[in-house]
Structure formats: C-alpha cells, structure tokens
Design an enzyme around this catalytic site. Structure first.
Site, PDB file in Angstrom:
ATOM      1  CG  HIS A 242      -2.047  -0.989   1.135  1.00  0.00           C
ATOM      2  ND1 HIS A 242      -1.913  -2.290   1.566  1.00  0.00           N
ATOM      3  CD2 HIS A 242      -3.315  -0.881   0.650  1.00  0.00           C
ATOM      4  CE1 HIS A 242      -3.052  -2.937   1.372  1.00  0.00           C
ATOM      5  NE2 HIS A 242      -3.915  -2.107   0.809  1.00  0.00           N
TER       6      HIS A 242
ATOM      7  CG  HIS B 280      -3.225  -5.557  -3.124  1.00  0.00           C
ATOM      8  ND1 HIS B 280      -2.710  -4.278  -3.232  1.00  0.00           N
ATOM      9  CD2 HIS B 280      -4.298  -5.455  -2.288  1.00  0.00           C
ATOM     10  CE1 HIS B 280      -3.419  -3.453  -2.491  1.00  0.00           C
ATOM     11  NE2 HIS B 280      -4.392  -4.129  -1.918  1.00  0.00           N
TER      12      HIS B 280
ATOM     13  CB  CYS C  33     -13.342  -3.580   2.308  1.00  0.00           C
ATOM     14  SG  CYS C  33     -14.616  -2.515   1.618  1.00  0.00           S
TER      15      CYS C  33
ATOM     16  CG  HIS D 257      -6.348  -7.021   1.245  1.00  0.00           C
ATOM     17  ND1 HIS D 257      -6.201  -6.237   2.374  1.00  0.00           N
ATOM     18  CD2 HIS D 257      -6.371  -6.160   0.200  1.00  0.00           C
ATOM     19  CE1 HIS D 257      -6.116  -4.966   2.023  1.00  0.00           C
ATOM     20  NE2 HIS D 257      -6.237  -4.892   0.710  1.00  0.00           N
TER      21      HIS D 257
ATOM     22  CD  GLU E  78     -14.110  -5.952   8.806  1.00  0.00           C
ATOM     23  OE1 GLU E  78     -15.100  -5.230   8.579  1.00  0.00           O
ATOM     24  OE2 GLU E  78     -13.032  -5.830   8.213  1.00  0.00           O
TER      25      GLU E  78
ATOM     26  CE1 TYR F 277      -9.623   0.036  -4.992  1.00  0.00           C
ATOM     27  CE2 TYR F 277     -11.535  -1.013  -5.994  1.00  0.00           C
ATOM     28  CZ  TYR F 277     -10.699  -0.833  -4.914  1.00  0.00           C
ATOM     29  OH  TYR F 277     -10.918  -1.525  -3.758  1.00  0.00           O
TER      30      TYR F 277
ATOM     31  CD  GLU G  24      -6.739   0.179  -0.431  1.00  0.00           C
ATOM     32  OE1 GLU G  24      -6.314  -0.799  -1.079  1.00  0.00           O
ATOM     33  OE2 GLU G  24      -7.017   0.120   0.772  1.00  0.00           O
TER      34      GLU G  24
ATOM     35  CD  GLU H 163      -7.788  -2.832  -2.482  1.00  0.00           C
ATOM     36  OE1 GLU H 163      -7.310  -3.153  -1.388  1.00  0.00           O
ATOM     37  OE2 GLU H 163      -8.978  -2.498  -2.635  1.00  0.00           O
TER      38      GLU H 163
ATOM     39  CD1 TRP I 170     -13.600   0.533  -0.927  1.00  0.00           C
ATOM     40  CD2 TRP I 170     -11.798   1.543  -0.069  1.00  0.00           C
ATOM     41  NE1 TRP I 170     -13.568   0.239   0.421  1.00  0.00           N
ATOM     42  CE2 TRP I 170     -12.469   0.842   0.964  1.00  0.00           C
ATOM     43  CE3 TRP I 170     -10.630   2.235   0.236  1.00  0.00           C
ATOM     44  CZ2 TRP I 170     -12.003   0.834   2.287  1.00  0.00           C
ATOM     45  CZ3 TRP I 170     -10.169   2.230   1.544  1.00  0.00           C
ATOM     46  CH2 TRP I 170     -10.851   1.536   2.552  1.00  0.00           C
TER      47      TRP I 170
END
Length: 212
Positions: free
Chosen positions: A56, A63, A98, A100, A118, A134, A145, A147, A190
């Site tokens: 990042h 990624h 959100c 990864h 979460e 993006y 970001e 991604e 995002w």
C-alpha cells in the site's frame, strides 16, 4: 430490532482509539509472521505476494481484494464506519465489509470469513457481483489502493455484532439515506467505485422497489 439509518444519535458508538491490524483478515500486529497479500496482474492472475503495508505504500502494488454489500429484507444496505484505531482509512464510512484474501484463499471464502470476523454475521444468498480494478490514493494516510477487487452481494437477517477493533458503527440505509450521509460524512476512497460496479447485482438481488 435492526440498526436504523445512520445519524449521530442512532448509530453505534465509536470505540476508543487504538491501532488495529484487523484490516482484510489481518493477524495481530505483534504476530510473528508478516501479513501477506496476493499480487496480481491486470487480468487478476496471481503473480506473487507482498507484505501488506508495503503493497500500500506509494505508488502501490496491484493486489487482490474483495468488497461485500449485504442488504436486509427491506432492501437497505448495511454500511459500517471503520474503527478509529485502524491504520488505513480510520473513522470513514464504507460498504458492509472490505478486505484481502490470504494468498491462495478464494475471494468468496475470504469475504464470508471476514464478514463474520468483523460483524458477527453470516450472509445468505451471497453471490459474485463482478470485479473492478482501481487506483485510489488515500489523502489522509498517504497509502495507495491499487486493487483488483472481487465484489459480492448478499442478504443478512440478523443484527450485526461488530468487533470494536474493526468497526465503530453500523447502519442500514436506503439509497436516499446513503446519498444524504455521503454528503455529510467522509467515506472510503474506494466506496463509490465499488458501489457503482455492484449496483446491477444489488438491483437484481433486492428488486426494483429498493431503488439501487
């Protein structure tokens, strides 16, 4: 009773500040092993791995990521305010979840896992809603970001039980309420990109009356 549309009076209280490594399925910051992300090319093919923070740092390394949009039976979208202690985009509002995937983990599995971690909920009828690539710098943190994001939509029929290290507040909102809140609060860099890409799948899931 479900969480009502977000206002300062009816959303959950933000937790005390304190850094969290919970972003995107992260392990605790003092874990012995570094948190690794899956690097991809422009077509989403895996090319290797990189440590999370380094991926990042400007200009960012492309990624794999995922974004989840969950709706209640009335067609309202569950959104969250990221906890104040997160090192990336703390305190901003964003979509349901959100993150990864771990290297080698299927994006769908990562999305279901992270939603549970979460928010303490298990989505139903969750399905793929496309992908979007993006490049969004975050002005506040200086992180970037880059991604290749896998999007998912689904339903939720239970009250969120958020982890306060990850989530400060939650709210179920209609499109009109979201538009108002978007003008009053700071959202993730995002958010608009992933929501616009997921809208066709959201409309199919919730029906035309929901207005997505």
């Amino acid at each position: 009773m479900r969480t009502t549309p977000a206002t300062p009076a009816d959303t959950r209280s933000a937790p005390p500040a304190g850094r969290s490594a919970g972003d995107a399925g992260a392990a605790p910051e003092d874990a012995a092993e570094p948190i690794m992300l899956e690097l991809v090319d422009e077509d989403g093919r895996t090319t290797g791995t990189a440590e999370k923070l380094s991926a990042h740092l400007p200009p960012g390394r492309l990624h794999r990521a995922f974004s989840v949009f969950l709706f209640d039976s009335a067609g309202r979208l569950l959104i969250q305010q990221r906890a104040l202690g997160k090192y990336h985009s703390p305190g901003v509002w964003s979509n349901t979840c959100c993150g990864h995937p771990y290297p080698g983990e299927a994006p769908f599995a990562a999305a279901a896992r992270r939603t549970s971690e979460e928010l303490g909920i298990s989505p139903s009828l969750m399905s793929a809603a496309g992908t979007v690539r993006y490049n969004h710098p975050d002005p506040a943190s200086g992180l970037v970001e880059q991604e290749f994001n896998h999007l998912f939509v689904g339903l939720v029929d239970e009250e969120p039980r958020p982890d306060p290290a990850e989530v400060g507040r939650t709210a179920f909102v209609t499109p009109a309420e979201l538009e108002r809140l978007h003008g009053e609060r700071t959202f993730s860099a995002w958010f608009s990109t992933v929501l616009d890409t997921a809208r066709p799948a959201a409309r199919e899931l919730t029906g035309p009356a929901a207005g997505w």
